[in-house]
Design an enzyme around this catalytic site. Structure first.
Site, PDB file in Angstrom:
ATOM      1  N   TYR A   1     -14.404  28.659   7.566  1.00  0.00           N
ATOM      2  CA  TYR A   1     -14.352  28.554   9.024  1.00  0.00           C
ATOM      3  C   TYR A   1     -15.575  29.243   9.637  1.00  0.00           C
ATOM      4  CZ  TYR A   1     -12.156  28.676  13.631  1.00  0.00           C
ATOM      5  OH  TYR A   1     -11.878  28.507  14.955  1.00  0.00           O
TER       6      TYR A   1
ATOM      7  N   HIS B   1      -9.985  29.795  25.768  1.00  0.00           N
ATOM      8  CA  HIS B   1     -11.062  28.896  25.321  1.00  0.00           C
ATOM      9  C   HIS B   1     -10.659  27.491  25.740  1.00  0.00           C
ATOM     10  CE1 HIS B   1     -13.997  26.995  22.807  1.00  0.00           C
ATOM     11  NE2 HIS B   1     -13.311  26.909  21.698  1.00  0.00           N
TER      12      HIS B   1
ATOM     13  N   ASP C   1      -8.501  21.695  21.416  1.00  0.00           N
ATOM     14  CA  ASP C   1      -7.443  22.076  20.473  1.00  0.00           C
ATOM     15  C   ASP C   1      -6.590  23.208  21.041  1.00  0.00           C
ATOM     16  OD1 ASP C   1      -9.828  23.510  20.193  1.00  0.00           O
ATOM     17  OD2 ASP C   1      -9.513  23.967  18.080  1.00  0.00           O
TER      18      ASP C   1
ATOM     19  N   HIS D   1     -17.037  30.933  20.199  1.00  0.00           N
ATOM     20  CA  HIS D   1     -18.214  30.150  19.861  1.00  0.00           C
ATOM     21  C   HIS D   1     -18.671  29.217  20.985  1.00  0.00           C
ATOM     22  CE1 HIS D   1     -16.053  26.220  18.619  1.00  0.00           C
ATOM     23  NE2 HIS D   1     -15.177  26.966  19.233  1.00  0.00           N
TER      24      HIS D   1
ATOM     25  N   HIS E   1      -6.049  29.751  15.113  1.00  0.00           N
ATOM     26  CA  HIS E   1      -5.865  28.821  13.989  1.00  0.00           C
ATOM     27  C   HIS E   1      -5.435  29.616  12.760  1.00  0.00           C
ATOM     28  CE1 HIS E   1      -7.808  25.431  16.004  1.00  0.00           C
ATOM     29  NE2 HIS E   1      -8.832  26.221  16.306  1.00  0.00           N
TER      30      HIS E   1
ATOM     31  N   GLU F   1     -11.762  24.566  24.738  1.00  0.00           N
ATOM     32  CA  GLU F   1     -11.857  23.441  23.802  1.00  0.00           C
ATOM     33  C   GLU F   1     -10.465  22.814  23.647  1.00  0.00           C
ATOM     34  OE1 GLU F   1     -13.923  24.250  20.110  1.00  0.00           O
ATOM     35  OE2 GLU F   1     -14.275  22.113  19.790  1.00  0.00           O
TER      36      GLU F   1
ATOM     37  N   ASP G   1     -10.487  31.592  18.600  1.00  0.00           N
ATOM     38  CA  ASP G   1     -11.074  31.011  17.388  1.00  0.00           C
ATOM     39  C   ASP G   1     -11.627  32.071  16.417  1.00  0.00           C
ATOM     40  OD1 ASP G   1     -10.485  28.343  17.842  1.00  0.00           O
ATOM     41  OD2 ASP G   1     -12.376  27.915  18.857  1.00  0.00           O
TER      42      ASP G   1
ATOM     43  N   HIS H   1     -14.131  17.453  13.551  1.00  0.00           N
ATOM     44  CA  HIS H   1     -15.463  16.895  13.766  1.00  0.00           C
ATOM     45  C   HIS H   1     -16.456  17.192  12.636  1.00  0.00           C
ATOM     46  CE1 HIS H   1     -15.391  20.566  16.205  1.00  0.00           C
ATOM     47  NE2 HIS H   1     -14.643  19.956  17.086  1.00  0.00           N
TER      48      HIS H   1
HETATM   49 FE   LIG Z   1     -13.287  26.210  19.584  1.00  0.00          FE
HETATM   50 FE   LIG Z   2     -10.218  26.168  17.951  1.00  0.00          FE
END
Ligand SMILES: [Fe+2]
Ligand SMILES: [Fe+2]
Ligand SMILES: [Zn+2]
Lengths: 53, 386
Positions: free
Chosen positions: B191, B78, B82, B144, B222, B80, B163, B24
């Site tokens: 990052y 998390h 991904d 985050h 990641h 999110e 993350d 994004h």
């Molecule tokens: Fe995230």
């Molecule tokens: Fe992530």
């Protein structure tokens, strides 16, 4: 004066301290914060705050 | 695709996204990975999943260790996508699995997937025993997202940090001692600047929460797993989250007929004169996510735009919007630009920079082409102000 907790991120608004760096003077009750007030951490509005249990 | 062993009972079973270039708006020029971890014990635990579309790759790796239907717990640090994208399919493959998340994670997963399945919500210090292993959960809200959580496995001294401490970096190597440390740090820095930066105060709290733990491995969600340079990345997070600046100035601009560009060069010369390091960053040539990395420890941010149809250029507006969201704190700033009439852009840029809480230098607007006299004036008044 009661502390209020952001229900999204857990930030606690402490009226004794206010948020001087955002122009909110110490001693400002949560109820007296402007409608434009947003959580300084996650950005949600006053409606997402709850009185601290 | 094979799993990668971390310790005798713990495997990396994630997926590598070699082609990812846009997260994004963040230019991920080295791709990324979605890291999931499988922990074998009396009960079997999967820590995080991967982005939808990579589920097959993860399942193949899991199947290299055990039958995926045997998974008992899925820890979702998390929500999110991904990391949660494969959850619906994993629940079909392992119907008996219980999902574990923070209280915000539980809410998010249920709302996001329109689920009524059971999610166990955990709070700080709650544990999960799977036989010989006990996992400890530490929610880290706003590092985050509100739901963000890390999971600690004391027996192996592994922090599953999600993350935090991650890097967008696609490699077949899995550990920091197998790959260029400088590239890993560069990607960790990018990052931080593009994802973690707004939550620096929460990072400081998290570092504090974690300071009592003995950590030998940081298994991120990641990129590369840290096991040799742990102190390097922890120290870097301390530094980056401090918002401390160095004698460095960024001059970020776009230009129509090279006039604003000339001003950018003059401003850079003034900083150079005052002993500052500087970067001249055209928005036509530089990606905004790379500019954010440069901004991480810059004391000054000078932003230039000519006026186009009574407005700043869209490239400049995009950069400012992106930067304002990432909210680097305590900087000094300046707006500049050339114009043919009106000249509204300089004021618009100034107002946005000021709304970030930055200490403002006097703006510089020049009508038409800046001549030597005008540039000299900018340079001299800037040298005085810096
Ligand atoms: Fe995230
Ligand atoms: Fe992530
Ligand atoms: Zn909040």
């Amino acid at each position: 004066m009661k502390k209020y907790v952001c229900s999204v991120c857990g930030y606690v608004y402490d009226p004794e301290k206010g948020i001087p760096e955002e122009g909110i003077a110490p001693g400002t009750a949560f109820e007296d914060l402007p409608d434009s007030f947003v959580c300084p951490v996650c950005g949600v509005g006053k409606e997402d705050f709850e009185p601290e249990a | 695709m094979k799993p990668v062993k971390i310790t005798d009972n713990i495997y990396w079973v994630g997926a590598v996204d070699w082609n990812l270039r846009n997260f994004h708006g963040y230019l991920t020029q080295r791709g990324s990975t979605y890291n999931a971890y499988l922990v074998i014990d009396d009960k079997i635990t999967l820590i995080d999943t991967v982005k939808e579309g990579f589920t097959g790759e993860m399942l193949e790796r899991i199947a290299g260790v055990i039958d995926p239907s045997k998974i008992d717990y899925i820890i979702s640090n998390h929500s999110e996508m991904d990391h949660s994208g494969s959850l619906p399919e994993m629940l079909m493959r392992a119907p008996g699995a219980e999902i574990i998340a923070s209280a915000n994670g539980e809410k998010n997963l249920k709302e996001h997937f329109k689920w009524d399945c059971k999610v166990r919500a955990v709070k700080a210090g709650d544990t999960l025993n799977t036989g010989k292993y006990t996992f400890t959960f530490v929610p880290e809200p706003m590092v985050h997202w509100p739901d963000s959580m890390v999971t600690y496995l004391e027996a192996e001294k592994i922090l599953f940090s999600n993350d935090a401490f991650g890097q967008h970096l696609a490699t077949s190597e899995r550990f920091d001692d197998e790959y260029s440390p400088d590239i890993i740090m560069e990607e960790a820095r990018k990052y931080y600047a593009n994802i973690v930066l707004p939550y620096s105060p929460q990072v400081q709290k998290a570092l504090n929460d974690l300071s009592g733990l003995k950590i030998e491995t940081i298994a991120t969600s990641h990129g590369i797993i840290w096991r040799r340079n742990i102190s390097r990345i922890i120290e870097a997070y301390k530094q980056w989250s401090s918002n401390e600046v160095q004698k460095k100035a960024l001059i970020v601009y776009d230009t129509m007929w090279h006039s604003t560009e000339k001003m950018a060069e003059t401003i850079a010369a003034a900083f150079s004169e005052q002993g500052y390091n500087y970067r001249i960053l055209s928005l036509q040539q530089n990606h905004i996510s790379d500019i954010m990395t440069e901004l991480l420890e810059a004391e000054y941010i000078c932003v230039g735009s000519p006026t186009l149809n009574n407005n700043m250029l869209p490239t400049v507006a995009a950069f400012l919007t992106y930067m304002r969201g990432l909210a680097p704190k305590g900087r000094k700033a300046m707006a500049f630009g050339s114009y043919g009439w009106g000249g509204q852009s300089v004021k618009q840029v100034h107002e946005i920079l000021e709304s970030c809480g930055y200490q403002m230098l006097e703006s510089a607007g020049i009508k038409f082409r800046p001549d030597d006299e005008a540039l000299k004036k900018i340079r001299e008044s800037l040298i005085k102000a810096i």
